[in-house]
Design a protein around this motif. Sequence first.
Motif, PDB file in Angstrom:
ATOM      1  N   UNK A 284      -2.689 -50.973  20.513  1.00 16.08           N
ATOM      2  CA  UNK A 284      -1.517 -50.132  20.267  1.00 16.08           C
ATOM      3  C   UNK A 284      -1.237 -50.022  18.771  1.00 16.08           C
ATOM      4  N   UNK A 285      -1.353 -51.136  18.066  1.00 16.69           N
ATOM      5  CA  UNK A 285      -1.108 -51.112  16.619  1.00 16.69           C
ATOM      6  C   UNK A 285      -2.108 -50.214  15.904  1.00 16.69           C
ATOM      7  N   UNK A 286      -3.370 -50.264  16.314  1.00 15.07           N
ATOM      8  CA  UNK A 286      -4.413 -49.529  15.596  1.00 15.07           C
ATOM      9  C   UNK A 286      -4.535 -48.076  16.052  1.00 15.07           C
ATOM     10  N   UNK A 287      -4.409 -47.835  17.365  1.00 12.75           N
ATOM     11  CA  UNK A 287      -4.673 -46.496  17.888  1.00 12.75           C
ATOM     12  C   UNK A 287      -3.410 -45.658  18.075  1.00 12.75           C
ATOM     13  N   UNK A 288      -2.311 -46.297  18.459  1.00 13.93           N
ATOM     14  CA  UNK A 288      -1.071 -45.557  18.696  1.00 13.93           C
ATOM     15  C   UNK A 288      -0.235 -45.481  17.413  1.00 13.93           C
ATOM     16  N   UNK A 289      -0.339 -46.512  16.596  1.00 10.91           N
ATOM     17  CA  UNK A 289       0.403 -46.518  15.338  1.00 10.91           C
ATOM     18  C   UNK A 289       1.749 -47.213  15.416  1.00 10.91           C
ATOM     19  N   UNK A 290       2.019 -47.907  16.519  1.00  9.80           N
ATOM     20  CA  UNK A 290       3.248 -48.673  16.645  1.00  9.80           C
ATOM     21  C   UNK A 290       3.007 -50.080  16.117  1.00  9.80           C
ATOM     22  N   UNK A 291       3.882 -50.537  15.250  1.00  8.83           N
ATOM     23  CA  UNK A 291       3.653 -51.809  14.562  1.00  8.83           C
ATOM     24  C   UNK A 291       4.705 -52.874  14.867  1.00  8.83           C
ATOM     25  N   UNK A 292       5.742 -52.498  15.579  1.00  8.90           N
ATOM     26  CA  UNK A 292       6.843 -53.436  15.834  1.00  8.90           C
ATOM     27  C   UNK A 292       6.892 -53.701  17.336  1.00  8.90           C
ATOM     28  N   UNK A 293       6.677 -54.958  17.720  1.00  7.26           N
ATOM     29  CA  UNK A 293       6.559 -55.310  19.134  1.00  7.26           C
ATOM     30  C   UNK A 293       7.691 -56.258  19.537  1.00  7.26           C
ATOM     31  N   UNK A 294       8.346 -55.930  20.652  1.00 12.52           N
ATOM     32  CA  UNK A 294       9.411 -56.765  21.203  1.00 12.52           C
ATOM     33  C   UNK A 294       8.901 -57.377  22.501  1.00 12.52           C
ATOM     34  N   UNK A 295       8.425 -58.613  22.429  1.00 14.66           N
ATOM     35  CA  UNK A 295       7.913 -59.274  23.630  1.00 14.66           C
ATOM     36  C   UNK A 295       9.077 -59.587  24.568  1.00 14.66           C
ATOM     37  N   UNK A 296       8.954 -59.131  25.807  1.00 13.97           N
ATOM     38  CA  UNK A 296      10.029 -59.232  26.782  1.00 13.97           C
ATOM     39  C   UNK A 296      10.005 -60.602  27.449  1.00 13.97           C
ATOM     40  N   UNK A 297      10.967 -61.438  27.089  1.00 10.72           N
ATOM     41  CA  UNK A 297      11.039 -62.800  27.605  1.00 10.72           C
ATOM     42  C   UNK A 297      12.382 -62.987  28.308  1.00 10.72           C
ATOM     43  N   UNK A 298      12.337 -63.269  29.598  1.00  9.85           N
ATOM     44  CA  UNK A 298      13.548 -63.386  30.401  1.00  9.85           C
ATOM     45  C   UNK A 298      13.886 -64.850  30.640  1.00  9.85           C
ATOM     46  N   UNK A 299      15.045 -65.298  30.120  1.00 11.29           N
ATOM     47  CA  UNK A 299      15.428 -66.704  30.288  1.00 11.29           C
ATOM     48  C   UNK A 299      16.591 -66.866  31.274  1.00 11.29           C
ATOM     49  N   UNK A 300      16.914 -65.795  32.014  1.00 13.51           N
ATOM     50  CA  UNK A 300      17.833 -65.958  33.140  1.00 13.51           C
ATOM     51  C   UNK A 300      17.256 -67.048  34.031  1.00 13.51           C
ATOM     52  N   UNK A 301      18.035 -68.070  34.402  1.00 17.38           N
ATOM     53  CA  UNK A 301      17.484 -69.239  35.096  1.00 17.38           C
ATOM     54  C   UNK A 301      16.631 -68.883  36.315  1.00 17.38           C
TER      55      UNK A 301
END
Length: 662
Positions: free
Chosen positions: A37-54
């Motif tokens: 995605x970084x190289x081919x799409x050009x998006x450089x900012x990634x928000x990894x989705x981490x769910x800590x709801x118990x």
Amino acid sequence: MQKVKRDEKRGSKFRFYNVTPAFIDNPEFVVANTRRIAREVGLKRFAFSLSIHPQGMPASAHAGKLADFFARMKQELDDEPGIELGILIQSIIGHGWSGHIKLTNEPWQRIVKLDGTTIQRMCPSDKRFRDYIIKAVGKFASLDPAFLLVDDDFGLRDGECCCPAHLAELNAAAGTGFENGSQLLAALEKIPASDPLKRTYENLRIETSRVFAREIRAEIDRHDPSMRCGYCMPGSGHVFAEEIARILAGGTEPFVRVANAYYLNTSTQAIAALQGTTSKRIASVKGIDEVIDESDTYPQTLRSEGATALHAHITSGILDGLSGSKLWIADFTKPNPEAAAPYEQIVHDNLGFYDELLGTVEGIAWKGPVQPVPRIKDNYDPLRPYTPSQQAEFAGNMLCRFGIPCTYEMSDRQALRMLAGGNVDYFSDQELLEFFKGGLLLDSHAAYKLAERGFARYMGCSVVEDDSFIFSRVLDTRTGKSARRMIDPSMKRLMPSTHETEELLRLYASNPGGDSQADMYAGAGATLYTNEFGARVGVTVFGPQMRAYNLLAHGQREHIITMLDCLSDDGRMEMIVDTQQDVSARYGTCRDGTALLCVFNAGIDPLKSVELRSLRYVLSAERLSPSGEWGEVGVSDYGHGHFAIPVPLTTFETGIFKIQLK
């Protein structure tokens, strides 16, 4: 991976926060896909989705696995140039998807709704739960993410919470003795929004979120006070979003994702409604500079939101003042990059478009009638905080479909404004008086309410609630043309109250004998009056609350255009898109004096060309290309102020044009 300084300015680039699924059992795929995605799409900012709801037992075990996963991502992507890896804390209290099904056996307090229902969202009143979350957030912060972003499950929703701790807190603060939520709900339903009990309930609801947010920010600061933490505005949480965003931001620049997604909706009407939704949400966080779009295609399928619609959504957000996007287009159910391909392609193709448009609209003066946005004070009902933003209105229900540029504003400037029905309920008498000084378009419901509040002298007509009010024919007094129209229960009877009041439309009821020449006068269909402030006020029975068969009838668009032309300073609006199908349009003047016209095809059929009615002569036009370049497209002169830009627009397609006028 390039280390980005915390205080680095955003610059003129549109900022994408690309939400990335955390497949903790397949880290190799996530690493490879992130690089792609970084190289081919050009998006450089990634928000990894981490769910800590118990979830699970103990809940801390699941949170620990997520932290380990992010640490591995950072390590394995360290050599990828120019990327930023951040964390979307996707769930804290819980989104509620599991319903009544338990996700953990942790003995922590669940939220109890006012109707007595216990749900699996966790209650922040329980310190044991808060301590768990704070520890998990601290672990994330210790891993030095580029940013944190708290998702929109954070905060008590309307109707929450009535657990024992919250009920005791309310009773102590209000001096009441409620034993359960049902008793409290019954009391709240009987009192107005301004009642002290309702305000106490609301203040305590928000204070719960304030306290929790302060604790989370304090934990982040313990690791790095310069770490940014943003906030995703909940759907009805616009009433407290700015305050919570500032708390979570601490000493850093706050950023907020507004609640303006239109997933699960393939109707072209979504784009017509979007301007209002986004503008109202932005107004509720007016003091924050970085406000980003909810570009979410949930459940990330083209059946929910097409790629062309996604592009229109992002474009519309930029026009409204958004400077970035929380982009959620990946399949979260399994590693499936093919599913995101259409979305990735259109975003990639238009990266230059977004950056150029962002720079172009900076400092723009949008033109057209104003749909006023009320200030959020104690003027909303805590049980229904979304009501003020979901009412029928001239802009969203009519102008944004009729190709008539307009603007939503929370401002004090004098301008032609529009109010319909309950819109007036959320403005003070002083605000309404100022509106009358700048000119107003009103429907009969709004006029009725304003008369009750003492403003009849400024309208030039009286409004009567009459159960016998009926008509079947409308006469345009300026053209002499008549049209049949069906009676609509949304209308109230209008009668001119001064000799200076002009009847733009007259209504007639059918003669029982069948002679149309002897139809009986039933009242005014629309009036025009210049009040003592020198401002023009138009009142029409044909407002946005009409039934669809009247709203979409032949001549209805033309009637609204006539009303707005009569209320305009020059006797004619500056610019409209002149077509018989649904089109949403924006029009304004850029800093360099160039006119900017933005057109969204909100109809099913393609537009063969963009036809205009302009107050000034249109010399030339340029269209913004996906690469961010402006290219000449030509203009045809049809005479009498009518022009055409020979550019076809397919369904949902967007056209952005710079126009030179004489």
